[in-house]
Every structure is written in C-alpha cells, then in structure tokens.
Design an enzyme around this catalytic site. Structure first.
Site, PDB file in Angstrom:
ATOM      1  N   GLU A  84      -6.621   2.875  -4.484  1.00  0.00           N
ATOM      2  CA  GLU A  84      -5.196   3.030  -3.811  1.00  0.00           C
ATOM      3  C   GLU A  84      -5.673   2.549  -2.626  1.00  0.00           C
ATOM      4  O   GLU A  84      -6.215   1.732  -1.659  1.00  0.00           O
ATOM      5  CB  GLU A  84      -5.893   5.226  -3.207  1.00  0.00           C
ATOM      6  CG  GLU A  84      -5.025   5.723  -2.473  1.00  0.00           C
ATOM      7  CD  GLU A  84      -3.491   5.463  -2.953  1.00  0.00           C
ATOM      8  OE1 GLU A  84      -2.566   4.580  -2.817  1.00  0.00           O
ATOM      9  OE2 GLU A  84      -3.064   7.306  -3.341  1.00  0.00           O
TER      10      GLU A  84
ATOM     11  N   HIS B  80      -4.586   9.418 -11.813  1.00  0.00           N
ATOM     12  CA  HIS B  80      -5.536   9.937 -11.701  1.00  0.00           C
ATOM     13  C   HIS B  80      -6.031  11.544 -12.218  1.00  0.00           C
ATOM     14  O   HIS B  80      -4.707  11.907 -11.497  1.00  0.00           O
ATOM     15  CB  HIS B  80      -6.778   9.539 -10.759  1.00  0.00           C
ATOM     16  CG  HIS B  80      -6.717  10.265  -9.345  1.00  0.00           C
ATOM     17  ND1 HIS B  80      -6.927  11.136  -9.215  1.00  0.00           N
ATOM     18  CD2 HIS B  80      -5.914   9.396  -9.202  1.00  0.00           C
ATOM     19  CE1 HIS B  80      -6.690  11.278  -7.500  1.00  0.00           C
ATOM     20  NE2 HIS B  80      -6.134   9.983  -7.696  1.00  0.00           N
TER      21      HIS B  80
END
Length: 228
Positions: A101, A28
């Site tokens: 994550e 990202h």
C-alpha cells in the site's frame, strides 16, 4: 462504414493480437484498523477473524476461475488473503514488496478525523485531488511506478487466455488500474474504492487493458451487448 474499414482488429497470430489474458486485482480482508478507520499504509496489520472468513469465502469463488498464477504484497494482511486461494488452487504465491500500500508517513495509524485536525490543509488538498505526499509519504504516481510493472511482468508470463490474481491494497490497486488503463492520475479517484476482499477485473483487448468489473464480489459474467 467504408469498404476499406477493418473493424475486426489484428488477425489471429498477428504481432499485436491480444492474448486474452485476465488480471484479477483482489483487495485483502478486513483488519482492525479498517474497522477503526485508521490509515494503514505500509504498517503491517494482520487480518481480523472476519477478515480471514472474508478471504476464505472469496477464495472459493476465485478458485473457480482456475487462475494460473498468484502474486501478492508481502504485508501480512495481503499475504494471508492470498494464502487462502493458494490452498485451494495448489499455486505458490509470489510475494513482492512493490505491491504494498501507499506509504503515508505520519498519517499512518491516525483516523481521518485526527488527520484533518493535525494536517488540515494537506488533507483538504488530497481530498480535492491534488498530488500530495500524505504524511510525507509517497505520491500516488510513485505507487503506480512500482506496482504496475510488477503486475505487467507477471501478466506477461501468463499463457494465452491465462488469469493472474494480484492480492494487494485498495490504494495500490486503484493506482495500478489507472496506470494500466492509461488514465491521467488526477482522474484515478474516479475509480472509487474497493470493499475488503472484493476485486476488480482487467481483460486484454485489441487496444490494451480494459476494466471489465470494479469492486465486484461475484464471479465475472460475460458482457453481452453492442459494446463488447
């Protein structure tokens, strides 16, 4: 080489013949916590203005690869990055929490300095490559256990020669690459990190997935040489 050796691998159409699929694992764009050096983990942080610009710039490059599918972590920083590529390709993004994550428990929101001050022994053990539940969170192997199957499931749905873009997070991507390459977990740190909005490329070979590029910001180039 002996007369009986067969270096060509399986014949086209054979059960084990590679399907020439490709996986792009894309981190990202930038967040404010990236800039501040804070552990994000599963905290749902938005992209900064710079992060949005990074996503748009990278999406223009990745769109040239004509991906067949996009799958993304459902956290906003990844979903917003994926949306930039979706807007250029017309593909629908499939969101999956399995690509989030690493959950880092009490470490989330803290800087590396703060973590070292409060959890020195645990932090040092992690830096030395020991399996550590950072802040009481997940082990890296547990992240791979949930993320790698998501990637493989979507890759299996690709047509022959197809490309899958996976939008995720630095730690989750590294553990997924390590798992798909069959590398022992204690060596995953050797893969290094990913810059915001850079990506790694896995290609399908006769013996399984191969790392073709790592932490790249430009389009993949063909490998020309004796080792290809």
């Amino acid at each position: 080489m002996s007369a009986t050796a067969s270096p060509a691998g399986p014949a086209p159409g054979a059960p084990n013949a590679p399907r020439d699929r490709r996986i792009i694992l894309w981190r990202h764009g930038q967040t404010s916590w990236n800039v501040e050096g804070r552990f994000q983990g599963t905290t749902d942080i938005e992209l900064t203005r710079t992060g949005v610009q990074q996503a748009r710039r990278s999406a223009r490059r990745l769109a040239q690869l004509k991906p067949h599918a996009i799958v993304s972590s459902d956290l906003r920083r990844a979903a917003a990055t994926a949306a930039e590529l979706a807007g250029l390709t017309g593909l629908e993004v499939q969101h999956d929490a399995g690509l989030r994550e690493t959950y880092a428990g009490d470490w989330q929101g803290l800087t590396h300095t703060e973590i070292n001050e409060r959890y020195g022994a645990e932090y040092l053990a992690w830096k030395h490559g020991e399996p550590v539940r950072r802040g009481g969170g997940e082990l890296e192997t547990e992240v791979a256990d949930r993320a790698a199957p998501v990637v493989l499931r979507h890759a299996d749905a690709l047509p022959d020669g197809g490309t899958l873009v996976v939008v995720s997070h630095g730690g989750a991507i590294r553990t997924t690459i390590g798992r798909l390459l069959g590398i022992e977990a204690r060596h995953w740190e050797g893969l290094g990190g990913l810059t915001n909005c850079f990506w790694s490329v896995l290609g399908e070979g006769v013996r399984g997935w191969r790392l073709l590029e790592h932490n790249a910001g430009s389009l993949p180039e063909p490998v020309i040489g004796d080792d290809d």
